[in-house]
Write an enzyme that holds these catalytic residues in place. Sequence first.
Site, PDB file in Angstrom:
ATOM      1  N   ASP A 150    -110.924 -16.215  73.204  1.00  0.00           N
ATOM      2  CA  ASP A 150    -109.577 -16.098  72.631  1.00  0.00           C
ATOM      3  C   ASP A 150    -108.734 -15.199  73.523  1.00  0.00           C
ATOM      4  OD1 ASP A 150    -107.368 -16.237  70.979  1.00  0.00           O
ATOM      5  OD2 ASP A 150    -108.122 -14.787  69.522  1.00  0.00           O
TER       6      ASP A 150
ATOM      7  N   GLN B 106    -115.053 -14.577  65.792  1.00  0.00           N
ATOM      8  CA  GLN B 106    -114.411 -13.273  65.685  1.00  0.00           C
ATOM      9  C   GLN B 106    -114.647 -12.694  64.285  1.00  0.00           C
ATOM     10  OE1 GLN B 106    -110.526 -14.818  66.803  1.00  0.00           O
ATOM     11  NE2 GLN B 106    -110.570 -13.673  68.721  1.00  0.00           N
TER      12      GLN B 106
ATOM     13  N   ASP C 254    -102.730  -5.164  66.740  1.00  0.00           N
ATOM     14  CA  ASP C 254    -102.888  -6.592  66.543  1.00  0.00           C
ATOM     15  C   ASP C 254    -103.192  -6.904  65.081  1.00  0.00           C
ATOM     16  OD1 ASP C 254    -103.305  -9.334  67.671  1.00  0.00           O
ATOM     17  OD2 ASP C 254    -105.348  -9.008  66.931  1.00  0.00           O
TER      18      ASP C 254
ATOM     19  N   LEU D 217    -105.562  -6.407  58.954  1.00  0.00           N
ATOM     20  CA  LEU D 217    -106.330  -5.176  59.115  1.00  0.00           C
ATOM     21  C   LEU D 217    -106.472  -4.431  57.797  1.00  0.00           C
ATOM     22  CD1 LEU D 217    -107.590  -3.318  61.363  1.00  0.00           C
ATOM     23  CD2 LEU D 217    -105.361  -2.214  61.502  1.00  0.00           C
TER      24      LEU D 217
ATOM     25  N   ASP E  43     -98.021 -15.773  72.051  1.00  0.00           N
ATOM     26  CA  ASP E  43     -98.471 -16.676  71.000  1.00  0.00           C
ATOM     27  C   ASP E  43     -97.471 -17.812  70.828  1.00  0.00           C
ATOM     28  OD1 ASP E  43    -100.913 -15.524  70.264  1.00  0.00           O
ATOM     29  OD2 ASP E  43     -99.930 -14.026  69.016  1.00  0.00           O
TER      30      ASP E  43
ATOM     31  N   ASN F 212    -109.015  -5.624  64.023  1.00  0.00           N
ATOM     32  CA  ASN F 212    -109.259  -6.381  62.801  1.00  0.00           C
ATOM     33  C   ASN F 212    -110.613  -7.080  62.880  1.00  0.00           C
ATOM     34  OD1 ASN F 212    -108.435  -7.885  60.266  1.00  0.00           O
ATOM     35  ND2 ASN F 212    -108.791  -9.576  61.677  1.00  0.00           N
ATOM     36  N   HIS F 213    -111.018  -7.426  64.091  1.00  0.00           N
ATOM     37  CA  HIS F 213    -112.261  -8.161  64.301  1.00  0.00           C
ATOM     38  C   HIS F 213    -112.812  -7.824  65.681  1.00  0.00           C
ATOM     39  CE1 HIS F 213    -108.775 -10.708  65.549  1.00  0.00           C
ATOM     40  NE2 HIS F 213    -109.485 -10.743  66.676  1.00  0.00           N
TER      41      HIS F 213
ATOM     42  N   GLU G  76     -97.863  -5.831  64.990  1.00  0.00           N
ATOM     43  CA  GLU G  76     -97.640  -7.246  64.744  1.00  0.00           C
ATOM     44  C   GLU G  76     -97.845  -7.474  63.250  1.00  0.00           C
ATOM     45  OE1 GLU G  76     -99.545 -11.489  66.228  1.00  0.00           O
ATOM     46  OE2 GLU G  76    -100.867  -9.825  65.717  1.00  0.00           O
TER      47      GLU G  76
END
Length: 541
Positions: A60, A168, A200, A205, A308, A102-103, A242
Site C-alpha cells: 500500500d 493491514q 493518517d 484511529l 489519494d 491506525n494499523h 487526515e
Amino acid sequence: MRNLWYKNAIIYALDVKTYLDSDGDGVGDFAGLTQRLDYLAGLGVTCIWLQPFYPSPNRDNGYDVMDYYSVDPRLGTLGDFVEFTHQAREQGMRVLIDLVVNHTSDQHPWFQSARADRNSKYRDYYVWSETLPANAHEGVIYPGVQERIWNYDEQAKAYYLHRFYYHQPDLNIANPAVQEEIRKIMGFWLELGVSGFRVDAAPFLIRPKGNQPTILNDPHRFLRQMRQFLSSRRGDAVLLAEADVEPHEVAPYFGEGDEMHLLFNFLLNQALFLAMASEQAEPLHHCLQALPPISPVGQWANFVRHHDELNLGMLSPAQRQVVFEAFAPDPDAQIYERGVRRRLPPMLAGDRRRLELAYSLLFSLPGTPVLYYGEEIGMGDDLGLPERMSVRTPMQWSPEANGGFSNADAAKLIRPVISSPEYGYAQVNVVAQHRDPLSVLNWMERLIRTRRECPEFGWGTLQILETGSASVFAHCCQYERRVAIAVHNLSAQACIVTLTTKDLDAIYVTDLLGDQQYEPLNHNLAAIALAGYGYRWFRIK
C-alpha cells in the site's frame, strides 16, 4: 501568535521513492531528495511533508509499516534522513512525516508475534474475534477492491480487524501499551529533527474497534494526549490530520485548540470541484459558511489534489455525477464508486486558464496551501497503473531518459515515468519550464511568492463578498489592519462585477495578481473586469 508558523506556510508533499534516484537502482532516495532542496527553496516551499519512508512490504505504497524506527533500505539510512532534515532546516524548510498508527503491516514483528502466540504481549496490540462479526461487511473503505473488514488468520485461529486492506491489521488504540508505543514513535522522530506529523486516518484511529472498549469513553482524549506529548517535546511542532468526516464531526478534531493544529479541508476541496464543474460560485459560498468556527491556533490545510483519489463522498449523488461528467467521464478514471483517480491537468483537458483558476483559489482561500509534487509543472497521470498509483509516478525533471528521475534501466524503475505525447517527460519537465517564462512552473513560483506576501489569507478573518454574478466568487481576508481580496470567475464568459462590501471602504486598491493585465481600479471596487476563468487579487487601504 506570530510563532504559529504553519498559518502562512507553503506545504509540499512528496514520496521519497518517486522524487529523485541518486544511486541508479530505480528508486528515489534521501540523498536524491537532499540534492533537490535548492529547487524546493527556490519554488518558495517552507515545509516538506514526506509520505511513508519506513521499511514496508509496499503493498500500500508504504502505508503498511513493518518498522516505525527505521528507513526503507532502498531510500537510505537514518543518517541520510538526519542529513536531509539538517539541510532542509538550513534552507529554511521544516519537515513533517506521516504517522501511520491506525494499523501496521501484517509483516510487522508485533503482528507476527501476536498471531503466533495467544500469550504474547503483542496479542492485545490488535483487535481479534473468535467468530466472524455480524458487521464484517460494513464500513468497507475500498469498494470493489475490499470485501470486508475482518479477516481470518489460520495461524492465530481468529479473525482480526482491518479497516483498510486485509494485510493491514488495525492496532488496538484502547490498549495503553499501544498508546505508549505511539508516543515513543513520535518522540523518536522529533529527536531526529521533524517539525510534526501528518496523522493518517485520524477518525479510524480513535473510533471504537470491534468489541474493544472506547478510549476511556472519550475517543478525542487520545488526540489531546498526543498534542500534549508533542508540545512537551517540541513546542513549535504540529499535527496535521487526515479526517474526511461529516461536517458536524470536523470541529472536535481541533478541540479547544488542544488537539490537531491543522486539518485537511476535504469539504472545501469537494466544493471547489463542484463549483468548477458547475461554473457556479454557490458551492463555495455554502461550504465556507457551513464550516465550523475553529480556535485561533487552528488552521485549515487546503489542497487541489494529493496522493489519494479525489474523494467526492460528501457530495450528493447528483452533485457527484456533475463532477464526473465534467472531469472524469471515463469510468476508468473513477474509483471506489466515489472519486477520481486523475491529476488536475488531464481532468481539465489541459486548459491552462482553468488550471490557474484552481490554484489561484487554492492559494487565496482561508488556510494553508498544500501542493503535491509535480503540480508545479502540471504533471499528468498514468491510468494504466492500478487504483491510486495513477497519480504516483516519478517526478519529471528533464527530457533525459526516465525524465531525469533515475539513470537505471526503465524496467528497474519503481514505477514507469509518464511518456504520453501530452504529459510525458519529454514535454513536461522542470528543465524546460525553467527556461520558459510563461511556463506553469514560473507562474507557480510567482503565485507562491505572492501568497507568502499576503499573510491575510493565512491569518485573516474571512468575509464573502457579493458580486451580483452567480459564476463569480469573491472574498476578502482581514488581518492587522490589512485586507486582501480575491475575485474568481468560474465561467468561460467574461464579465464585469461590482463588489458589495460590508465595513470596507477602499481608499486605494493595489493589483497583486491576475490572469492577465487589467486596467487598474484606482480607488474603488466597482467595474472589476474578469476574463473567462479569470482571477484577480487585490490589497486595499
